[in-house]
Design a protein around this motif. Structure first.
Motif, PDB file in Angstrom:
ATOM      1  N   SER A  30      17.407   2.566   2.421  1.00  0.00           N
ATOM      2  CA  SER A  30      16.954   3.391   3.540  1.00  0.00           C
ATOM      3  C   SER A  30      15.724   4.214   3.186  1.00  0.00           C
ATOM      4  CB  SER A  30      18.074   4.321   3.990  1.00  0.00           C
ATOM      5  OG  SER A  30      18.399   5.244   2.968  1.00  0.00           O
ATOM      6  N   GLN A  31      15.525   4.473   1.883  1.00  0.00           N
ATOM      7  CA  GLN A  31      14.380   5.255   1.441  1.00  0.00           C
ATOM      8  C   GLN A  31      13.180   4.388   1.082  1.00  0.00           C
ATOM      9  OE1 GLN A  31      15.981   7.467  -1.845  1.00  0.00           O
ATOM     10  NE2 GLN A  31      16.972   8.996  -0.551  1.00  0.00           N
ATOM     11  N   ALA A  32      13.372   3.051   1.130  1.00  0.00           N
ATOM     12  CA  ALA A  32      12.307   2.155   0.664  1.00  0.00           C
ATOM     13  C   ALA A  32      11.049   2.279   1.513  1.00  0.00           C
ATOM     14  CB  ALA A  32      12.792   0.705   0.671  1.00  0.00           C
ATOM     15  N   GLY A  33      11.231   2.524   2.812  1.00  0.00           N
ATOM     16  CA  GLY A  33      10.077   2.606   3.697  1.00  0.00           C
ATOM     17  C   GLY A  33       9.356   3.938   3.643  1.00  0.00           C
ATOM     18  N   LYS A  34       9.875   4.892   2.873  1.00  0.00           N
ATOM     19  CA  LYS A  34       9.275   6.225   2.838  1.00  0.00           C
ATOM     20  C   LYS A  34       8.332   6.423   1.662  1.00  0.00           C
ATOM     21  CE  LYS A  34      13.422   8.169   5.009  1.00  0.00           C
ATOM     22  NZ  LYS A  34      14.538   9.131   4.855  1.00  0.00           N
ATOM     23  N   GLN A  35       8.095   5.322   0.893  1.00  0.00           N
ATOM     24  CA  GLN A  35       7.203   5.461  -0.251  1.00  0.00           C
ATOM     25  C   GLN A  35       5.792   5.745   0.260  1.00  0.00           C
ATOM     26  OE1 GLN A  35       7.600   1.773  -2.301  1.00  0.00           O
ATOM     27  NE2 GLN A  35       9.649   2.204  -3.052  1.00  0.00           N
ATOM     28  N   GLY A  36       5.227   6.823  -0.188  1.00  0.00           N
ATOM     29  CA  GLY A  36       3.891   7.185   0.290  1.00  0.00           C
ATOM     30  C   GLY A  36       2.944   7.364  -0.863  1.00  0.00           C
TER      31      GLY A  36
ATOM     32  N   MET B  94       4.239  -2.153   2.540  1.00  0.00           N
ATOM     33  CA  MET B  94       5.419  -2.312   3.371  1.00  0.00           C
ATOM     34  C   MET B  94       5.149  -3.149   4.618  1.00  0.00           C
ATOM     35  SD  MET B  94       8.167  -1.264   2.076  1.00  0.00           S
ATOM     36  CE  MET B  94       9.165  -1.463   3.541  1.00  0.00           C
ATOM     37  N   ASN B  95       3.892  -3.138   5.126  1.00  0.00           N
ATOM     38  CA  ASN B  95       3.611  -3.966   6.303  1.00  0.00           C
ATOM     39  C   ASN B  95       3.691  -5.453   5.958  1.00  0.00           C
ATOM     40  OD1 ASN B  95       1.340  -3.922   4.701  1.00  0.00           O
ATOM     41  ND2 ASN B  95      -0.106  -3.779   6.405  1.00  0.00           N
ATOM     42  N   VAL B  96       3.323  -5.815   4.709  1.00  0.00           N
ATOM     43  CA  VAL B  96       3.467  -7.203   4.273  1.00  0.00           C
ATOM     44  C   VAL B  96       4.946  -7.579   4.154  1.00  0.00           C
ATOM     45  CG1 VAL B  96       3.001  -8.827   2.396  1.00  0.00           C
ATOM     46  CG2 VAL B  96       1.256  -7.156   3.062  1.00  0.00           C
ATOM     47  N   VAL B  97       5.719  -6.671   3.569  1.00  0.00           N
ATOM     48  CA  VAL B  97       7.152  -6.922   3.421  1.00  0.00           C
ATOM     49  C   VAL B  97       7.825  -7.054   4.792  1.00  0.00           C
ATOM     50  CG1 VAL B  97       9.319  -5.984   2.531  1.00  0.00           C
ATOM     51  CG2 VAL B  97       7.216  -5.714   1.215  1.00  0.00           C
ATOM     52  N   THR B  98       7.467  -6.147   5.705  1.00  0.00           N
ATOM     53  CA  THR B  98       8.046  -6.187   7.048  1.00  0.00           C
ATOM     54  C   THR B  98       7.671  -7.474   7.779  1.00  0.00           C
ATOM     55  OG1 THR B  98       7.890  -3.773   7.153  1.00  0.00           O
ATOM     56  CG2 THR B  98       8.245  -4.939   9.219  1.00  0.00           C
TER      57      THR B  98
END
Length: 283
Positions: free
Chosen positions: A39-45, A60-64
């Motif tokens: 759940s925290q994976a998308g919050k990496q900044g 993350m856009n590539v992963v998504t």
């Protein structure tokens, strides 16, 4: 042979299913941590300039985008390759794949990182049981339901194996000082090559020797122990046919006793399930 196939093997199937549940229960702390981590994976900044090179991952856009393409492919498998499947049933199958994969792949990665073992067999059997119950609830049963459940199990099982193996790659890469983003990019090439190679070998073996029951074309087929165990677990659920539930329950309690006395229940159960012609060379 008759005693083995009609009595011993069903006990082994029950023990395999219970061993999988025991493995999931023992990994409950890892499961909770995995959900939190995912759940925290998308919050990496942070900009790339402020992140260490050895901590750079694929954006993350590539992963998504990759996830969306994968789910579209799985949905097409359900809708076009499984006979007599409605749009609603295909959507349910996709949701089951997405939900279980999201949970179990992170569990597999964490399990490899923490304890060094990946409970693929147990989690796959759990997936098959859960998916069979859900698919039957939406009206998908019989041979079509079996194909759908096995499709879900195949996708989840492969995802578990990939995540567990890749976390080992990243661990070694960390020791060597590689960039995770580079490893992740090249992993796609290795995945495509291995998928084509393994599928080709399986198809060649099937055409040459066959799997499962003997036939006129293949009088001496190859054993497929894992696939047969999975089919034996879900077939009674999907077809509503009589099943040796008493023997399955005997295997359940046997697995519990083995766990209590310190004997690995999954290994023991596989030994009960496999015929002597496979057990002997394995030993």
């Amino acid at each position: 042979g008759d005693i083995f196939y009609h009595f011993v093997r069903p006990v082994g199937i029950g023990a395999i299913a219970m061993a999988g549940m025991i493995g999931v229960w023992k990994s409950r702390d890892i499961i909770l941590g995995a959900v939190k981590l995912a759940s925290q994976a998308g919050k990496q900044g942070g900009a790339e300039g402020t992140v260490e090179r050895t901590q750079l991952d694929l954006p993350m856009n590539v992963v998504t985008s990759g996830l969306i393409l994968t789910f579209v492919a799985v949905f097409c498998f359900f809708l076009f390759l499984v006979p007599n499947v409605s749009l609603v049933q295909a959507i349910v199958g996709l949701l089951v794949v997405a939900g279980i994969s999201f949970l179990f792949t992170t569990v597999a990665a964490r399990a490899i990182a923490i304890v060094g073992t990946n409970p693929v067999s147990g989690m796959t059997l759990m997936t098959l049981i859960i998916s069979s119950v859900i698919l039957k609830a939406v009206g998908l049963q019989g041979p079509d339901g079996i194909v759908s459940a096995l499709l879900i199990g195949g996708v989840v099982c492969t995802a578990l194996s990939m995540s567990g193996g890749f976390i080992s790659d990243l661990k070694i890469g960390y020791w060597l000082g590689t960039t995770p983003r580079v490893q992740q990019s090249w992993k796609f090439l290795g995945t495509l090559f291995s998928a084509a190679a393994v599928a080709g070998v399986i198809m060649l073996l099937n055409d040459t020797y066959g799997f499962g029951e003997p036939s006129a074309a293949h009088p001496n087929p190859l054993e497929a122990p894992q696939a047969s165990a999975m089919a034996a677990v879900i077939e009674p659920l999907m077809k509503g046919s009589p099943a040796p539930w008493l023997l399955y329950m005997g295997g359940v309690f046997l697995a519990l006793v083995l766990e209590w006395i310190g004997v690995p229940p999954l290994a023991f159960a596989l030994g009960m399930y496999l015929p002597l012609l496979l057990n002997t060379p394995i030993l």
